[in-house]
Design an enzyme around this catalytic site. Structure first.
Site, mmCIF file in Angstrom:
data_model
loop_
_atom_site.group_PDB
_atom_site.id
_atom_site.type_symbol
_atom_site.label_atom_id
_atom_site.label_comp_id
_atom_site.label_asym_id
_atom_site.label_seq_id
_atom_site.Cartn_x
_atom_site.Cartn_y
_atom_site.Cartn_z
ATOM 1 N N GLU A 44 0.820 -1.204 0.000
ATOM 2 C CA GLU A 44 0.000 0.000 0.000
ATOM 3 C C GLU A 44 0.867 1.272 0.000
ATOM 4 O O GLU A 44 1.899 1.329 0.663
ATOM 5 C CB GLU A 44 -0.846 -0.074 1.273
ATOM 6 C CG GLU A 44 -1.552 1.146 1.728
ATOM 7 C CD GLU A 44 -2.269 0.915 3.038
ATOM 8 O OE1 GLU A 44 -3.231 1.638 3.278
ATOM 9 O OE2 GLU A 44 -1.862 0.027 3.812
ATOM 10 N N LYS A 126 -9.442 3.806 -2.025
ATOM 11 C CA LYS A 126 -10.257 3.911 -0.816
ATOM 12 C C LYS A 126 -9.941 5.261 -0.182
ATOM 13 O O LYS A 126 -8.925 5.881 -0.473
ATOM 14 C CB LYS A 126 -9.991 2.776 0.160
ATOM 15 C CG LYS A 126 -8.668 2.838 0.892
ATOM 16 C CD LYS A 126 -8.551 1.658 1.831
ATOM 17 C CE LYS A 126 -7.271 1.690 2.639
ATOM 18 N NZ LYS A 126 -7.184 2.830 3.553
ATOM 19 N N CYS A 162 -5.426 -2.638 1.955
ATOM 20 C CA CYS A 162 -5.175 -2.470 3.389
ATOM 21 C C CYS A 162 -6.353 -2.941 4.222
ATOM 22 O O CYS A 162 -6.789 -4.081 4.116
ATOM 23 C CB CYS A 162 -4.808 -1.010 3.683
ATOM 24 S SG CYS A 162 -4.183 -0.750 5.365
ATOM 25 N N SER A 188 0.574 -2.687 7.359
ATOM 26 C CA SER A 188 0.049 -3.056 8.673
ATOM 27 C C SER A 188 1.174 -3.025 9.701
ATOM 28 O O SER A 188 2.095 -3.837 9.636
ATOM 29 C CB SER A 188 -0.562 -4.466 8.618
ATOM 30 O OG SER A 188 -0.987 -4.888 9.899
ATOM 31 N N LYS A 194 -0.264 -9.834 19.360
ATOM 32 C CA LYS A 194 -1.354 -9.989 18.405
ATOM 33 C C LYS A 194 -1.500 -11.445 17.988
ATOM 34 O O LYS A 194 -2.372 -11.773 17.179
ATOM 35 C CB LYS A 194 -1.109 -9.120 17.172
ATOM 36 C CG LYS A 194 -1.303 -7.643 17.426
ATOM 37 C CD LYS A 194 -0.927 -6.792 16.220
ATOM 38 C CE LYS A 194 -1.890 -6.936 15.097
ATOM 39 N NZ LYS A 194 -1.605 -5.958 14.010
ATOM 40 N N SER A 332 25.740 3.753 31.316
ATOM 41 C CA SER A 332 25.922 3.789 32.772
ATOM 42 C C SER A 332 26.255 2.429 33.351
ATOM 43 O O SER A 332 26.501 2.304 34.544
ATOM 44 C CB SER A 332 24.634 4.295 33.427
ATOM 45 O OG SER A 332 23.578 3.368 33.197
ATOM 46 N N GLY A 333 26.203 1.392 32.504
ATOM 47 C CA GLY A 333 26.327 0.032 33.019
ATOM 48 C C GLY A 333 25.006 -0.547 33.470
ATOM 49 O O GLY A 333 24.927 -1.727 33.814
ATOM 50 N N GLY A 334 23.937 0.270 33.474
ATOM 51 C CA GLY A 334 22.606 -0.224 33.813
ATOM 52 C C GLY A 334 21.999 -1.005 32.666
ATOM 53 O O GLY A 334 22.451 -0.926 31.515
#
Length: 583
Positions: A44, A126, A162, A188, A194, A332-334
């Site tokens: 689309e 459409k 679509c 989509s 889903k 930061s090492g996080g």
């Protein structure tokens, strides 16, 4: 029965790059012709990219699209590709008259042109271009909508664009016209959890229409949307005949045995349930019999794999399509910045990913060593710019303490990242997650700074799950896991004061994310959240944090949407707003 070899072009079009997208069409048609395909279907809005949002209202864009689709037909013929029947999505407009109730004259249309022999042989449109924003609604068929049926090598081929396939009309019209193939060009976007809705829908429409359905979906990242491809061909009994790869460009070529066109094909048009059926003959004679090639049915990723590659695809699309050479982030090492680093390397390659460690007086040794370990594992470049002396200078001038001092550290770091961005052209990545964004647990103009936020729609608990998945995936490939185990295992902390932990300010993330799922993703009120068994005081606190943080969320960078209800595109409440959930 007549045979037909179709090619579904699962490609990544760039919004606004009409000439570049036309080149993709030519290249893929050349590839399809080399594989002796007879019919090629593109997604689309292929020529403009998708979604184009308010660009659809510009007369210049509409005119360029209209002219280019005609030029493209001529170019295909000139390059020896005129025998192909090519379905190309493009932007068009209604031809001066209203096309049903509520549709204005000259309205922009989401259209598909059928190209053959150097010309446009059929068009279908459409209205109500899908905008993927707040307030979007599913369109319904308007009176006078036309379903095109094109006869190709003795096979009737119908078209649905679509979300038309979500309506009952296309399958019913295909059955009424006795078309044996329904092609569906689509855009989509990906959304987690889903299951296999796409297959369920296509299978249902195939059975209802008693026809084969060929559904082609676009691929790639477009701002906050991610498109996964996953194109599929389903037979009249609902069985999968072929399926494309997720999150990858490809040409899915499928041989079909299809019922022959009906004898009444030459009738110019007929009506069914308020829909016009427009018929066009391209070629009425079936092809000589040929040996069909085996169809490919690609395995789908598991749930975590889908989400991980959606994040990779979204980041890659944003960086590449906006012309950035590289990305930079604070490391930061996080676990959040560590996962961002791994995603960035997977999306762009290690040579385009730069990390900066900005230790302060309160930074732990493992924050530096974990960042260095990530760099060693992935190959990204890591530089260190300490901020302790800069912070001392600010404190001497301003005499800050407490929260003001903590936030200042984050803002000093952000200034360094943006300075490096200006100097070297990097796109700065904000590494915060959805849980932090929901509760305002970030510093505006500090760690919230950046041009793109890969984890914006990823709750904290999912950050850990994705990190473990990525390491396990590496092991199955015989590769070194990219994410240091210590970064996954250690308690999360912003390290803005001695011994600080996230749990000092927030509930445990398992509890927090469950409450956020109810209050944010499912839009439940306080009483309904409470009914799910949470502690009343914790719920009250979390709800208050979410409500107060809306102004921060509005200023956060864009990031890939992977959930049903992400911040910015799906969920927006007024910043100026006195409604509060009460106990």
């Amino acid at each position: 029965m007549p045979q037909l070899r179709i090619a579904l072009a699962q490609v990544d079009a760039v919004v606004g790059d009409l000439e570049g997208n036309a080149k993709i069409v030519l290249d893929r048609c050349r590839e399809a012709a080399a594989q002796d395909a007879h019919l090629v279907v593109f997604p689309e809005m292929m020529l403009t990219g998708y979604p184009i949002e308010d660009l659809a209202m510009r007369a210049s864009v509409i005119q360029a699209s209209r002219e280019l689709v005609e030029t493209l037909a001529v170019d295909l013929q000139a390059q020896g590709l005129g025998d192909l029947v090519v379905y190309v999505g493009h932007l068009d407009r209604a031809e001066g008259v209203a096309d049903g109730p509520g549709v204005p004259k000259n309205a922009p249309t989401n259209s598909v042109a059928v190209l053959h022999g150097g010309r446009v042989v059929a068009k279908q449109a459409k209205h109500h271009l899908w905008n993927y924003g707040v307030g979007d609604e599913m369109r319904t068929f308007v009176a006078g909508h036309t379903i095109n049926v094109v006869q190709v090598h003795g096979v009737d081929v119908a078209l649905a664009i679509c979300e038309d396939i979500w309506q009952e009309g296309p399958s019913a019209a295909a059955r009424a016209a006795e078309a044996s193939l329904l092609v569906v060009p689509n855009g989509s976007p990906y959304e987690a959890n889903k299951d296999d809705v796409r297959y369920d829908l296509v299978s249902r429409r195939a059975r209802e229409g008693d026809c084969t359905v060929a559904y082609v979906n676009t691929i790639g990242g477009q701002d906050e949307l991610v498109f996964e491809g996953d194109s599929i061909v389903v037979g009249p009994t609902g069985d999968v005949l072929a399926r494309g790869t997720q999150f990858a460009e490809e040409l899915l070529v499928v041989d079909l045995d299809l019922p022959a066109a009906t004898p009444r094909m030459p009738d110019p048009q007929e009506s069914f349930g308020g829909l016009r059926i427009q018929r066009t003959i391209v070629s009425s004679e079936p092809l000589p019999a040929y040996e069909p090639r085996p169809a490919e049915v690609r395995d789908r990723l598991d749930d975590l794999g889908e989400r991980y590659f959606a994040l990779v695809t979204g980041l890659r699309g944003y960086v590449e399509k906006n012309g950035f050479r590289s990305v930079l982030m604070g490391l930061s090492g996080g676990i959040d910045s560590t996962l961002c680093g791994a995603i960035a390397v997977d999306a762009l390659g290690a040579d385009r990913v730069f990390g900066v460690s900005n230790p302060s007086a309160w930074s732990t040794e493992h924050s530096r060593s974990d960042a260095a370990d990530l760099a060693d594992r992935t190959g990204l470049r890591l530089d260190t710019v300490p901020i302790a002396s800069i912070l001392d200078s600010y404190e001497e001038l301003l005499e800050l303490e407490g929260l003001a001092e903590e936030n200042l550290q984050a803002r000093i770091r952000a200034n360094i990242w943006m300075a490096l961005s200006n100097r070297d052209g990097h796109l700065v990545l904000a590494c915060g997650n959805k849980s932090e964004l929901a509760t305002g647990y970030s510093t505006i103009y500090g760690d919230a700074v950046g041009g793109y936020a890969p984890l914006k729609d990823v709750p904290k608990t999912l950050v850990w799950e994705l990190s473990r998945w990525r390491n396990a995936h590496a092991e199955t490939q015989g590769q070194q896991p990219p994410i240091p185990e210590h970064a996954i295992a250690k308690p999360p902390s912003a390290e803005l004061r001695p011994g600080q932990l996230d749990s000092d300010s927030l509930p445990p993330y398992e509890v927090l994310d469950a409450i956020l799922d109810a209050y944010v993703d499912r839009d439940l009120g306080y009483d309904d959240v409470l009914a799910e068994g949470f502690d009343p005081e914790v719920v009250k606190r979390v709800v208050a944090l979410v409500d107060r943080a809306e102004y921060k969320r509005r200023q956060y960078p864009p990031g890939p949407k992977i959930s049903r209800r992400n911040f910015g595109r799906d969920r927006r409440v007024p910043i100026t707003n006195r409604w509060r959930e009460h106990a």
